[in-house]
Motif scaffolding. Structure first.
Motif, PDB file in Angstrom:
ATOM      1  N   GLY A 212       0.820  -1.214   0.000  1.00 33.94           N
ATOM      2  CA  GLY A 212       0.000   0.000   0.000  1.00 33.94           C
ATOM      3  C   GLY A 212       0.847   1.254   0.000  1.00 33.94           C
TER       4      GLY A 212
ATOM      5  N   TYR B 189     -12.674  -1.659   1.483  1.00 36.87           N
ATOM      6  CA  TYR B 189     -11.277  -1.481   1.883  1.00 36.87           C
ATOM      7  C   TYR B 189     -10.856  -2.685   2.710  1.00 36.87           C
ATOM      8  CZ  TYR B 189      -7.414   0.346   4.668  1.00 36.87           C
ATOM      9  OH  TYR B 189      -6.214   0.515   5.296  1.00 36.87           O
ATOM     10  N   PRO B 190      -9.656  -3.219   2.600  1.00 35.69           N
ATOM     11  CA  PRO B 190      -8.616  -2.829   1.638  1.00 35.69           C
ATOM     12  C   PRO B 190      -8.875  -3.405   0.253  1.00 35.69           C
ATOM     13  CG  PRO B 190      -7.826  -4.609   3.038  1.00 35.69           C
ATOM     14  CD  PRO B 190      -9.234  -4.315   3.467  1.00 35.69           C
TER      15      PRO B 190
ATOM     16  N   ASP C  82      -6.362   0.198  -3.749  1.00 35.32           N
ATOM     17  CA  ASP C  82      -7.305   0.715  -2.749  1.00 35.32           C
ATOM     18  C   ASP C  82      -8.221   1.788  -3.335  1.00 35.32           C
ATOM     19  OD1 ASP C  82      -6.586  -0.904  -0.671  1.00 35.32           O
ATOM     20  OD2 ASP C  82      -5.164   0.506   0.217  1.00 35.32           O
TER      21      ASP C  82
END
Ligand SMILES: [Zn+2]
Lengths: 340, 234
Positions: free
Chosen positions: A139, A179-180, A169
């Motif tokens: 991320g 999410y995620p 995302d």
């Protein structure tokens, strides 16, 4: 005498502690995820995460020690993530690690979070031969890292805007998936046609190993907006598959360019996005065509955890690379450039 | 009993060791460097300067709020971890009470104010009585006008101190005239010694909790929680 390392990780939304003996014997790896809390905000909220870390850090450390059947007095050193990450979140782990190191009179080891992700590979396979290449995708990161020898890191390429996981995302949110986003898109993509929608691939200038995913993200958002305006139904599985393929192709293409440039025979993966099925399949395919092998940490060690921090810490311990009690959190810490 | 006091709730890092309430060693740093860098070396130094070993510490007192969220977390994480390893209790002390304590004998109204951003301060109102700061109101997060309103209910002078004084001094004077007095610089900053002294008193009074039970007194929700609550119509 065995070397027992406590690892602590609080750089984002997982509070984690792990006990690792002699670099391979993972006795415990406790992860307290805040994912349910951050879901209501649609992403990680730094202040909320930091508050949770303060509540969780001691119970998690104690559970890790108990599960490992180890007392604080048995520890050889404490290793902690001190960057990159959310500063308020990092500070909790760093303060706990420093206080433990001081009170127990044992070495403090500062670990770069990315160094930790890469080290997850050494947990299962401590004998991997250098030089190595690692694709770190999460991320927060999309990095291509060359490791000429243990403890040496050369960043060959990095994202210029969104990290791969971040693009997942954001696209998942825009598609209303939640999410995620990574695992949700990966799952949906399995039922879709990756050729259905043509999205741009950003290869940047000739020879560059950097990434850029913001253009792709915008293209997906435009596609969704246009469909909404025309009141057209979209096939979410096809969209997910097409978007994922566009991300994965660039990641794999650049990784293979790096393989050519460095001559490595082994490609490691790291980070949460390394769990992505589409990415693993394509990299595997392209690597074996080039006579390379692909190494992947166990899936549960791909996402943020303290076992990987303890493992990176173990190798620093062997080198005598210790941090002083003035160790600070460094939110933008660069890989291979320790700051203490 | 030796008590280690830790104050990190504001930009000031303060650490002290007291023996039965008597100060043995104290350090204060107001150098704009983060507590993360300052605090632990200060703790190490103060324990050495007190002439004791870390294992002789009988309790760890820490300023537990209100104050800077990040500062509180560094102070609390440090205090709780040390106490856990040393197997001694922790004592949470109000940042505002620790500020008011040195002025307590004057027998008047004391109002510590700390910068809380968003045009607000963290404040409590105390009355000094025989070496103690008796809590009359607070802790609150509020604007200066609102605070002055609340202060109307007590007579006499009010002594202001705390890191929000420089910013609000003029406004307070405009609103309260000569009812408002301001503590000298040397009494303006929160002190590790006051935290340790209060910690010792609480321990003597049967206070102190197991390290894991102590939580930060933020007083305020995080920005994101406030917005979420507003969105949910709560
Ligand atoms: Zn990570």
């Amino acid at each position: 005498m065995s070397i027992t390392i406590l690892g602590i990780e609080t750089s984002c939304d997982e509070t984690s502690a792990a006990v690792l003996v002699d670099g391979v014997d993972l006795r415990s790896n406790i992860i307290s995820s805040q994912i349910e809390i951050h879901k209501k905000f649609g992403g990680v909220v730094p202040e909320v995460a930091s508050r949770k870390h303060l509540e969780n850090v001691h119970p998690v450390i104690i559970e890790a020690l108990e599960k490992a059947d180890v007392t604080p007095g048995d520890l050889s050193a404490v290793a902690v993530t001190y960057g990159p990450g959310l500063v308020g979140a990092l500070l909790v782990g760093v303060a706990a690690a420093k206080a433990m190191a001081y009170a127990l009179d044992i070495p403090l080891i500062g670990v770069n979070h990315l160094e930790g992700h890469i080290a997850a590979n050494f947990l299962a396979q401590p004998d991997l031969e250098f030089p190595l290449l690692c694709l770190v995708v999460s991320g927060g990161h999309s990095d291509l890292v060359y490791l000429p020898s243990r403890g040496e890191y050369r960043l060959l390429g990095r994202t210029r805007d969104d990290a791969a996981g971040e693009a997942f995302d954001k696209v998942a949110r825009a598609m209303g998936l939640g999410y995620p986003g990574g695992p949700l898109i990966d799952k949906l993509a399995r039922e879709g046609n990756p050729e259905a929608v043509q999205f741009p691939r950003a290869f940047l200038e000739e020879g560059s190993l950097d990434f850029s995913f913001s253009g792709l993200k915008s293209a997906v958002l435009n596609y969704l907006n246009r469909a909404a305006m025309l009141k057209e139904d979209i096939n979410k599985a096809d969209l997910a598959a097409s978007f994922q393929r566009a991300v994965v192709e660039v990641l794999v293409e650049k990784t293979m360019m790096a393989v050519q440039r460095t001559g490595v025979k082994t490609i490691m993966m790291a980070g949460g996005v390394a769990a992505n099925g589409g990415l693993r399949a394509l990299l595997q395919e392209r690597a074996s065509a080039a006579g390379c092998r692909v190494v992947l940490p166990p899936l549960h060690l791909c996402t943020d955890n303290a076992a990987m921090i303890a493992c990176a810490g173990y190798y620093k311990y062997l080198r005598g690379d210790f941090a002083p009690l003035t160790l600070n959190a460094v939110p933008a810490l660069a890989l291979g450039h320790d700051k203490y | 009993m030796y008590v280690l006091g830790i104050e990190a709730a504001t930009p000031v890092a303060g650490v002290a060791v007291v023996e039965d309430g008597r100060i043995l060693a104290e350090r204060l740093v107001n150098n704009r460097r983060t507590h993360s860098v300052n605090l632990l070396p200060m703790i190490k130094a103060v324990i050495e300067e007190a002439g004791i070993t870390a294992r002789q510490i009988g309790a760890v007192a820490v300023s537990s709020g209100p104050g800077s969220f990040t500062g509180l977390r560094i102070g609390l994480t440090t205090a709780k971890t040390l106490a856990w390893i040393w197997q001694v209790p922790v004592v949470g002390v109000s940042t505002l009470e620790a500020l008011a304590l040195p002025l307590a004998p004057q027998g008047q109204i004391i109002c510590p104010i700390l910068n809380a951003r968003k045009n607000e301060v963290y404040a409590s109102v105390f009355r000094g009585s025989s070496g103690q700061a008796e809590l009359l109101e607070g802790p609150l997060a509020l604007g200066i006008q609102e605070l002055v309103q609340i202060l109307q209910q007590w007579e006499g002078q009010v002594t202001f101190l705390g890191d929000a004084v420089p910013e609000y001094k003029q406004q307070i004077t405009d609103l309260m005239g000569d009812r408002a007095v301001f503590a000298p610089q040397s009494a303006l900053l929160p002190r590790g010694a006051a935290v340790a002294e209060l910690g010792y008193r609480k321990m003597a009074g049967g206070g102190g909790v197991p390290p894991l039970e102590l939580a930060a007194e933020y007083i305020r929700l995080s920005e994101a929680e406030v917005k979420l609550a507003a969105r949910c119509g709560k």
